[in-house]
Write an enzyme that holds these catalytic residues in place. Structure first.
Site, short mmCIF file in Angstrom:
data_model
loop_
_atom_site.label_atom_id
_atom_site.label_comp_id
_atom_site.label_asym_id
_atom_site.label_seq_id
_atom_site.Cartn_x
_atom_site.Cartn_y
_atom_site.Cartn_z
N ASP A 238 43.74 107.45 117.57
CA ASP A 238 43.40 108.84 117.88
C ASP A 238 44.60 109.76 117.71
O ASP A 238 45.74 109.38 117.98
CB ASP A 238 42.89 108.91 119.32
CG ASP A 238 42.50 110.32 119.74
OD1 ASP A 238 41.53 110.84 119.15
OD2 ASP A 238 43.14 110.87 120.63
N GLU B 231 42.83 108.88 112.67
CA GLU B 231 42.27 110.22 112.78
C GLU B 231 43.45 111.17 112.53
O GLU B 231 44.17 111.56 113.45
CB GLU B 231 41.67 110.46 114.16
CG GLU B 231 40.92 111.78 114.24
CD GLU B 231 41.05 112.50 115.56
OE1 GLU B 231 40.28 113.43 115.80
OE2 GLU B 231 41.93 112.13 116.37
#
Length: 730
Positions: free
Chosen positions: A409, A462
């Site tokens: 993330d 990401e």
């Protein structure tokens, strides 16, 4: 072997009583005297009397809380290397335990050396709470890194959460503290009590805890797995998994809201395993991507503000329940990815924040150590022990839970020192740039180690910027991820689909631009949770038009994604066109699947998944330009696109009409003579469409068109895709 006088004002006793002794072993346990005798000392600050089991009474040393006895060498041989102590509290209750202060240091010098270097990949087997047997005695070895602490103790129900009872031994400059406590066992609760250098006392959860209490309680739980794995076949074949050329269709799931019992109680990992796997198999997804399940205090953070990096959240069961979940997925041919959050952590005072009173896991300078937007701390990637904590954590999830990969993330926030900061709010690197050199080194090491230790594993970034070579190997100068989320494709595509079809001709480039960079990285096409929250509307509600057009647009969006080069990811609920935005506090609205229109969207997504897996042309060259060829990308006036997906001799014709106008007599260039069979029509009646289209086959005509040797005439259904496959000569 020199016995010092032991009086209440003795320095060591004073430090024990004040809770600031860095090594209680210098006073407690066995100590040999010059007269060939032994002194036993124990620290029992709440006892009224004490004794050695099968040995002498212990005498209190004033009111200090220290008890002692002098024994002969023969008595020492009788008691052995370790002895049990008994004592009585003021309430009359008696207790009996084996002393913790007769055991030698257990954390080895090699462990400490590797930790200091930041390269101990099995660090979680050293630090934390590890059940073990020492000298034939069962117990738990506790170890924690707290270099700035004045004293660290283990506290729990076994000592009434009294931080004076079990002070730990400092291992010097390593900053590690350790203590073996006999008699403790799995499921016992504990924390570390830390006295910092300013004299403030904090109770902290174990950074390496493998299990934690259900929020809002915050204690760590001793855990020893009893799970027996049955996914050997899956794990063996994964070693040869060619993810670059295999279908990869990921169902992104938030376990707390996918389904609930009566929309209130969370389902257990084991219940979820059976329900979710059955559904994913029926829908044709190849993998599940779980939003973070590392322990976290706030449901509304969705797991992205982690307090227990090594602990699967207790919301859905214990760690072995989660092992069962992954095992069941693997036995049924479903892979499991996990969202992992190494970019930042919350400021909750019981967790990592200012762990030993200092900025231990984070930077001291807020220009480097705080995410102002998120109200969280940033890990200090330049500190060896912190990098080791994170990389060992990633390896832990892979090893202990057989995960097939991680989705990392907020990578962009790690790469840039000025991420979401104004001038003056950040510090440049040593070369004057905005690149976070320490974080880059951390990311490369992470990817290198996981790919080396777990062949076939997938690491997804990401990463929302144009940072180059995110998904290229480190030896080529890349970051080493397997794949990167294609945020540009997602933003452009959703932006296009949100337009009224009347205006789409002016936004045609938003669909075609992706081919300008599609093969620079190994891309995943994400339609993720971030796109259906915070007043962004659900996917179907983003679409323009009336109810029929909204669903037709959504079917077209899914169709476009599934045939576009790149692996796929879809967030739960989108597949059946849930109207409401996702709400983590409630179950998905499964009742809408009873409506034929919603059911049609679901059936189309199911058939698209199966088509994607069955047709090699749709997945073999997702990351290579030879798998894609435009037929026509210029028909912006009619908002029509056409291209070929191909693999060897296999070619699929993909035709799109992005308006609600039926395009009759539309001539399309074809790559070769013959007949083309309709594989899928997103406007079919079974999907809730108007049933316009080929309804069978298209045969080529000897008329060149669009630079192709032959062509054919089709009727393009409204807001729909057609996929045609060559099936032979005329």
């Amino acid at each position: 072997m020199i016995e010092e006088p032991l009086t209440p004002d003795h320095y060591d006793v004073k430090c024990l009583a004040e809770g600031r002794h860095y090594d209680p072993f210098v006073l407690l346990g066995y100590h040999e005297t010059p007269t060939d005798e032994w002194i036993i000392r124990e620290w029992l600050p709440t006892a009224t009397r004490a004794w050695i089991v099968d040995g002498p009474q212990l005498e209190a040393v004033g009111n200090s809380g220290v008890f002692r006895a002098r024994i002969s060498r023969a008595d020492k041989q009788h008691l052995g290397n370790h002895y049990a102590i008994g004592w009585q509290e003021a309430d009359g209750f008696e207790h009996q335990v084996i002393s913790s202060y007769t055991f030698l240091p257990q954390v080895g010098d090699v462990d400490l050396h590797l930790f200091a270097e930041g390269r101990h990949w099995f660090l979680y087997d050293v630090l934390g709470a590890n059940p073990c047997c020492l000298d034939g005695i069962d117990g738990v070895l506790f170890a924690v890194w707290a270099p700035s602490a004045e004293r660290v103790s283990v506290v729990g129900g076994f000592n009434a959460w009294n931080g004076l009872r079990h002070p730990m031994r400092s291992r010097g400059q390593s900053g590690v503290w350790e203590l073996f406590i006999p008699g403790l066992c799995p499921d016992d609760r504990y924390k570390f009590e830390i006295r910092d250098q300013w004299g403030h006392v904090h109770q902290k959860t174990d950074p390496y805890a493998r299990s934690m209490e259900m929020r809002p309680r915050t204690a760590s739980i001793i855990h020893a797995s009893q799970h027996e794995w049955h996914d050997q076949a899956w794990m063996e074949q994964r070693r040869e998994y060619d993810w670059q050329h295999q279908p990869l269709s990921i169902y992104e799931v938030h376990l707390g809201s996918w389904q609930r019992r009566d929309d209130q109680r969370f389902l257990n990992y084991r219940e979820l395993a059976h329900r979710l796997v059955d559904y994913v198999l029926w829908m044709g997804f190849t993998h599940i991507n779980l939003m973070p399940i590392s322990e976290h205090p706030l449901d509304e953070s969705w797991g992205y503000q982690t307090t227990g990096y090594y602990a699967p959240t207790r919301r859905f069961g214990d760690p072995d329940d989660f092992r069962y979940f992954v095992d069941h997925c693997h036995q049924n041919g479903i892979g499991v990815f996990l969202d992992w959050v190494p970019a930042h952590f919350p400021k909750d005072d019981y967790a990592l924040a200012r762990f030993d009173g200092s900025a231990l896991y984070e930077h001291e300078d807020p220009r480097l150590g705080e995410h102002q937007d998120w109200g969280t701390y940033i890990f200090n990637f330049g500190r060896n022990e912190v990098r080791n904590f994170l990389i060992a954590n990633a390896l832990y999830w892979m090893r202990e839970f057989h995960l097939d990969g991680l989705r990392v993330d907020a990578v962009a926030s790690m790469l840039y020192l000025d991420y979401s900061r104004e001038p003056g709010q950040w510090l440049p690197n040593a070369y004057g740039g905005n690149e976070n050199i320490d974080a880059i080194d951390f990311i490369k090491t992470l990817n290198t180690e996981i790919h080396a230790q777990y062949p076939g594993a997938v690491l997804m970034a990401e990463e929302s910027t144009s940072w180059p070579m995110v998904s290229r190997p480190t030896w080529m100068g890349g970051l080493g991820f397997s794949m990167k989320w294609n945020m540009g494709w997602m933003n452009d595509t959703l932006g296009y689909f949100s337009q009224n079809p009347v205006y789409r001709s002016f936004h045609h480039n938003e669909l075609t631009f992706s081919q300008m960079y599609a093969y620079f990285e190994n891309f995943i096409l994400p339609l993720s949770h971030d796109e259906v929250v915070h007043l962004k509307h659900s996917l179907v509600d983003k679409m323009p038009g009336d109810v029929w057009q909204k669903r037709a647009n959504l079917r077209l969006l899914f169709s476009y994604m599934m045939v576009h080069p790149g692996k796929k990811l879809l967030f739960m609920g989108g597949e059946f066109a849930q109207w409401e935005e996702w709400d983590c506090r409630h179950s998905l609205d499964w009742s809408v699947c009873d409506d034929p229109g919603h059911r049609g969207v679901q059936l189309l997504m199911r058939d698209l998944n199966h088509l994607y897996q069955q047709e090699t042309a749709l997945h073999l060259h997702d990351f290579e330009s030879q798998g894609f060829d435009w037929i026509d990308c210029h028909d912006h006036q009619q908002s029509v696109l056409s291209f070929i997906r191909q693999a060897g001799d296999e070619q699929l014709i993909c035709l799109f009409n992005f308006t609600p106008v039926v395009r009759e007599g539309y001539r399309i260039g074809l790559p070769r003579r013959g007949c083309y069979r309709e594989l899928i029509n997103s406007d079919a009646e079974i999907y809730g469409g108007s049933n316009v289209g080929l309804a069978g086959r298209l045969c080529s005509e000897d008329q060149s068109w669009m630079g192709r040797p032959v062509s054919g005439v089709v009727t393009l259904p409204p807001l729909a895709m057609l996929v045609l496959k060559w099936e032979g000569d005329l």
